[in-house]
Write a protein that holds these residues in place. Structure first.
Motif, PDB file in Angstrom:
ATOM      1  N   ALA A 105       5.922 -20.594   3.321  1.00 15.37           N
ATOM      2  CA  ALA A 105       5.622 -20.926   4.730  1.00 15.37           C
ATOM      3  C   ALA A 105       6.850 -21.539   5.391  1.00 15.37           C
ATOM      4  O   ALA A 105       6.751 -22.251   6.394  1.00 15.37           O
ATOM      5  CB  ALA A 105       4.441 -21.886   4.801  1.00 15.37           C
ATOM      6  N   GLY A 106       8.034 -21.294   4.794  1.00 13.46           N
ATOM      7  CA  GLY A 106       9.288 -21.710   5.421  1.00 13.46           C
ATOM      8  C   GLY A 106       9.666 -23.158   5.184  1.00 13.46           C
ATOM      9  O   GLY A 106      10.565 -23.683   5.845  1.00 13.46           O
ATOM     10  N   MET A 107       9.006 -23.821   4.208  1.00 10.03           N
ATOM     11  CA  MET A 107       9.338 -25.233   3.961  1.00 10.03           C
ATOM     12  C   MET A 107      10.006 -25.405   2.599  1.00 10.03           C
ATOM     13  O   MET A 107       9.660 -24.689   1.650  1.00 10.03           O
ATOM     14  CB  MET A 107       8.063 -26.085   4.025  1.00 10.03           C
ATOM     15  CG  MET A 107       7.517 -26.182   5.444  1.00 10.03           C
ATOM     16  SD  MET A 107       5.890 -26.971   5.493  1.00 10.03           S
ATOM     17  CE  MET A 107       4.863 -25.583   5.010  1.00 10.03           C
ATOM     18  N   VAL A 108      10.936 -26.349   2.518  1.00 11.82           N
ATOM     19  CA  VAL A 108      11.682 -26.577   1.275  1.00 11.82           C
ATOM     20  C   VAL A 108      11.351 -27.966   0.751  1.00 11.82           C
ATOM     21  O   VAL A 108      11.625 -28.969   1.413  1.00 11.82           O
ATOM     22  CB  VAL A 108      13.199 -26.466   1.521  1.00 11.82           C
ATOM     23  CG1 VAL A 108      13.970 -26.679   0.215  1.00 11.82           C
ATOM     24  CG2 VAL A 108      13.540 -25.106   2.132  1.00 11.82           C
ATOM     25  N   ILE A 109      10.664 -28.003  -0.424  1.00 10.10           N
ATOM     26  CA  ILE A 109      10.400 -29.309  -1.051  1.00 10.10           C
ATOM     27  C   ILE A 109      11.065 -29.312  -2.422  1.00 10.10           C
ATOM     28  O   ILE A 109      11.389 -28.236  -2.968  1.00 10.10           O
ATOM     29  CB  ILE A 109       8.881 -29.587  -1.185  1.00 10.10           C
ATOM     30  CG1 ILE A 109       8.210 -28.643  -2.168  1.00 10.10           C
ATOM     31  CG2 ILE A 109       8.208 -29.511   0.178  1.00 10.10           C
ATOM     32  CD1 ILE A 109       6.734 -28.990  -2.426  1.00 10.10           C
ATOM     33  N   ASP A 110      11.312 -30.502  -2.972  1.00 16.33           N
ATOM     34  CA  ASP A 110      11.943 -30.566  -4.296  1.00 16.33           C
ATOM     35  C   ASP A 110      11.366 -31.712  -5.119  1.00 16.33           C
ATOM     36  O   ASP A 110      10.481 -32.452  -4.654  1.00 16.33           O
ATOM     37  CB  ASP A 110      13.463 -30.678  -4.149  1.00 16.33           C
ATOM     38  CG  ASP A 110      13.869 -31.965  -3.431  1.00 16.33           C
ATOM     39  OD1 ASP A 110      14.975 -31.988  -2.858  1.00 16.33           O
ATOM     40  OD2 ASP A 110      13.086 -32.933  -3.445  1.00 16.33           O
ATOM     41  N   TRP A 111      11.909 -31.896  -6.316  1.00 18.51           N
ATOM     42  CA  TRP A 111      11.324 -32.884  -7.237  1.00 18.51           C
ATOM     43  C   TRP A 111      11.638 -34.317  -6.789  1.00 18.51           C
ATOM     44  O   TRP A 111      10.946 -35.252  -7.174  1.00 18.51           O
ATOM     45  CB  TRP A 111      11.834 -32.647  -8.659  1.00 18.51           C
ATOM     46  CG  TRP A 111      11.266 -31.384  -9.252  1.00 18.51           C
ATOM     47  CD1 TRP A 111      10.216 -30.654  -8.780  1.00 18.51           C
ATOM     48  CD2 TRP A 111      11.721 -30.708 -10.407  1.00 18.51           C
ATOM     49  NE1 TRP A 111       9.992 -29.561  -9.583  1.00 18.51           N
ATOM     50  CE2 TRP A 111      10.901 -29.571 -10.588  1.00 18.51           C
ATOM     51  CE3 TRP A 111      12.760 -30.945 -11.324  1.00 18.51           C
ATOM     52  CZ2 TRP A 111      11.085 -28.677 -11.646  1.00 18.51           C
ATOM     53  CZ3 TRP A 111      12.938 -30.050 -12.384  1.00 18.51           C
ATOM     54  CH2 TRP A 111      12.111 -28.929 -12.533  1.00 18.51           C
ATOM     55  N   ASP A 112      12.676 -34.481  -5.971  1.00 21.81           N
ATOM     56  CA  ASP A 112      12.929 -35.837  -5.428  1.00 21.81           C
ATOM     57  C   ASP A 112      11.784 -36.234  -4.494  1.00 21.81           C
ATOM     58  O   ASP A 112      11.354 -37.387  -4.481  1.00 21.81           O
ATOM     59  CB  ASP A 112      14.252 -35.861  -4.651  1.00 21.81           C
ATOM     60  CG  ASP A 112      15.448 -35.784  -5.588  1.00 21.81           C
ATOM     61  OD1 ASP A 112      16.258 -34.857  -5.451  1.00 21.81           O
ATOM     62  OD2 ASP A 112      15.529 -36.633  -6.511  1.00 21.81           O
TER      63      ASP A 112
END
Ligand SMILES: O=C(O)[C@H](O)[C@@H](O)[C@H](O)[C@H](O)COP(=O)(O)O
Ligand code: SF4
Length: 607
Positions: free
Chosen positions: A315-322
């Motif tokens: 859906a165009g979002m960038v999440i990460d483990w931080d």
């Protein structure tokens, strides 16, 4: 209640980092929404083909009267106990749609793998990428483009993420997820695990073990541990993509059919509502952060540290483990459900279930109260538990109230732990994660000599040969997405638990995955970059001292820096490559492996 500043900050970080890709995504779904309805826009032949297979008066309703046409994407099969009930859902959905003057068509059947059947076998090496196969199959079905909304039928591990990734490619449409519910409780998960550990030591035979397993997994419905499947259900509630409280009503409960009908009513109501909420707008930074908070508050599956990265990216979002790690520092652990406790999801539901957790998190400012949902009343509707209405006509909902059992569910003010169940680990072996909520406190720091394995079978053989009766950090490498499809190594739980039970200080370190049902042995998993992609696990040797320090968030090889930088990395053998490339259809997944991103970027194969 004011939103907790860490949640606000993490949401803002995601919003800023995602701005270019998210706005491009929203533009695409706005353009799709602006196009004429499918049947009106398409050629006569296309329309004729699309509806040739349905009864004439349904065809008239859709084509001539322009009644809403709802896609059903169904992951029915008889292999997954959780998905077997879906065989009877389409006729019930169609009947309710017709009753409401609409139509429903099965747009696609998507595959569903049972990780319990494939656990420890070659088939498990298809499991992770089956998620993206399911996403593609969902898109194939919806690409007929004659739908006004969709119902997505899926529960287990890779199926919900896959359905959601596929559905988000049609983010201009309203969609509702339709669960099936857990099986009634059989032999408890704790009892089942005890028999497994006895079997791992050769103290009971196959007959006793099979008898225990069949008493645990005994009928239709989702397995009752809080693994990836049931974590999916919790996250669907937290994202407001279900009928409120539908997650854990059992298939055998006659309320289940009414909840499924309510899903039809919900998607159709959305179509007519002034708050028209297509799935691509509903799944935004707030709903993604809400899902992350719900995962952390319940000690959910570590697989979601991969899947929800991929879902967000779709859906165009960038999440990460931080992001997960920062949320975990403030989201308390409110639920103890096996493997993070002894209760199963039926007891969790009886104690208050998702409604209780969502109410507690909302009241503590640990979820976005203004997140969009498929229901008019927003996320507060999801703090309630469904039951039959007056005279068993339709549904009613009751507030979740106080915890029905504080050994299972606790309020945000008196949690089991002030922090969530998942931790990010960094250090000279790469980035990895650990689920600490299921690990005994005195095992959160392990420092011991490494024993290196190139496969889980090698570790099992070493255990059987009595070679691991000591403090040891077992390293299993070549288990990442590019090496062999990143299987779950859950078969290692019983032997490692036996060693831990004998008092040895043991841990697992791997670039592979564990099951959501894994838990009590400390495991640093998803090590990125993986050994096959230049990761430091390839530098490790037998006897190196490895330190896993969950509280400090560290995973390190205590090797002299000079020595470490001089080392030549080990390589996967040709025999291993050959083995990984053939059998049970692995031949067909070579392209996905070559293209897969690392675990922290969702192991996406389509970017
Ligand atoms: O992530 C998960 O939750 C697991 O993949 C789960 O779906 C799988 O089926 C386990 O293998 C079941 O646990 P057992 O293997 O212990 O029965
Ligand atoms: S929870 Fe796991 S084992 Fe149970 S049906 Fe789903 S995939 Fe299979």
């Amino acid at each position: 209640m004011k939103l907790h500043p860490v949640l606000a900050a993490v949401t803002q970080r995601i919003r800023e980092r995602s701005a270019p890709t998210r706005s491009a995504y929203l533009d695409r779904i706005a353009q799709a929404a602006a196009r004429e309805r499918g049947a009106d826009r398409m050629g006569c032949a296309n329309v004729a083909h699309a509806f040739a297979g349905i009864p004439p008066n349904d065809k008239f309703r859709v084509v001539a009267e322009r009644a809403p046409n709802i896609a059903i994407v169904n992951s029915y099969n008889d292999m997954l106990s959780a998905h077997a009930p879906y065989g009877s859902y389409p006729p019930l959905i169609k009947e309710e749609a017709h009753r409401l003057g609409a139509n429903a068509q099965v747009a696609a059947g998507v595959p569903a793998m049972c990780d319990g059947v494939t656990q420890g076998t070659a088939g498990m090496e298809l499991s992770l990428f089956s998620r993206d196969v399911i996403a593609m199959a969902t898109a194939v079905g919806l690409s007929h483009d004659v739908f006004d909304g969709a119902l997505l039928l899926g529960i287990c591990d890779k199926i919900v993420p896959g359905l959601l990734i596929g559905a988000l490619q049609f983010g201009h449409l309203p969609m509702v997820f339709v669960p099936g519910g857990p099986m009634p409780s059989g032999l408890s998960n704790t009892e089942k695990s005890k028999v497994r550990e006895l079997a791992a030591q050769g103290l009971v035979g196959r007959k006793e073990l099979l008898d225990a397993e069949e008493k645990a997994y005994h009928t239709q419905g989702t397995c009752t541990f809080y693994g990836t499947a049931n974590s999916n259900q919790m996250l669907m509630e937290a994202m407001g993509l279900h009928v409120p409280g539908a997650a854990f009503v059992q298939p055998q409960d006659d309320l289940r059919g009414e909840l499924t009908r309510e899903a039809v009513r919900t998607v159709l109501a959305n179509l007519k509502s002034r708050r028209y909420t297509p799935i691509g707008r509903l799944v935004d930074e707030r709903s993604i952060v809400n899902a992350m908070a719900a995962l952390l508050a319940t000690g959910g599956s570590t697989n979601h540290l991969i899947h929800w990265v991929a879902v967000a990216r779709a859906a165009g979002m960038v999440i990460d483990w931080d992001d997960f790690d920062r949320l975990s520092s403030v989201v308390p652990l409110l639920a103890r459900v096996y493997p993070n406790g002894v209760a199963d999801v039926n007891a969790f539901q009886d104690a208050g279930g998702p409604g209780y957790v969502i109410r507690e998190l909302l009241d503590a400012g640990l979820m976005h109260d203004d997140a969009l949902t498929v229901r008019e009343g927003g996320l507060r509707e999801y703090t309630r538990i469904p039951h039959w209405g007056e005279g068993r006509k339709g549904l009613a909902w009751a507030d979740a109230g106080a915890s029905g059992d504080d050994s299972i569910l606790r309020p945000a003010g008196q949690p089991f732990s002030r922090t969530g169940g998942l931790k990010l680990l960094t250090g000279n072996l790469g980035r990895s994660v650990i689920k600490v909520s299921a690990v005994p406190e005195d095992r959160h720091v392990i420092e011991a000599p490494a024993r290196i394995f190139d496969s889980q079978d090698d570790l099992l053989a070493a255990f059987k040969a009595g070679e691991l009766e000591r403090d040891v950090v077992c390293v299993v490498r070549w288990q990442g997405p590019r090496a062999n499809g990143m299987p779950e190594l859950h078969k290692l739980t019983p032997p490692l638990a036996v060693l831990q039970g004998k008092g040895f200080r043991v841990a697992l370190v791997t670039d592979g995955r564990m099951s959501g049902a894994s838990g009590k042995v400390p495991a640093a998993i998803h090590v990125s970059p993986e050994a096959e992609a230049g990761g430091a696990l390839a530098l490790l040797r037998d006897g190196d001292i490895v330190r896993l320090d969950a509280p400090a968030g560290r995973l390190e090889a205590l090797v002299d820096g000079e020595e470490w930088s001089r080392r030549e990395p080990a390589r996967m053998t040709d025999a291993q490559r050959e083995h990984n490339a053939h059998g049970v259809g692995r031949e067909l997944f070579g392209g996905m492996r070559r293209n897969a991103l690392e675990a922290e970027r969702g192991a996406c194969t389509w970017l």
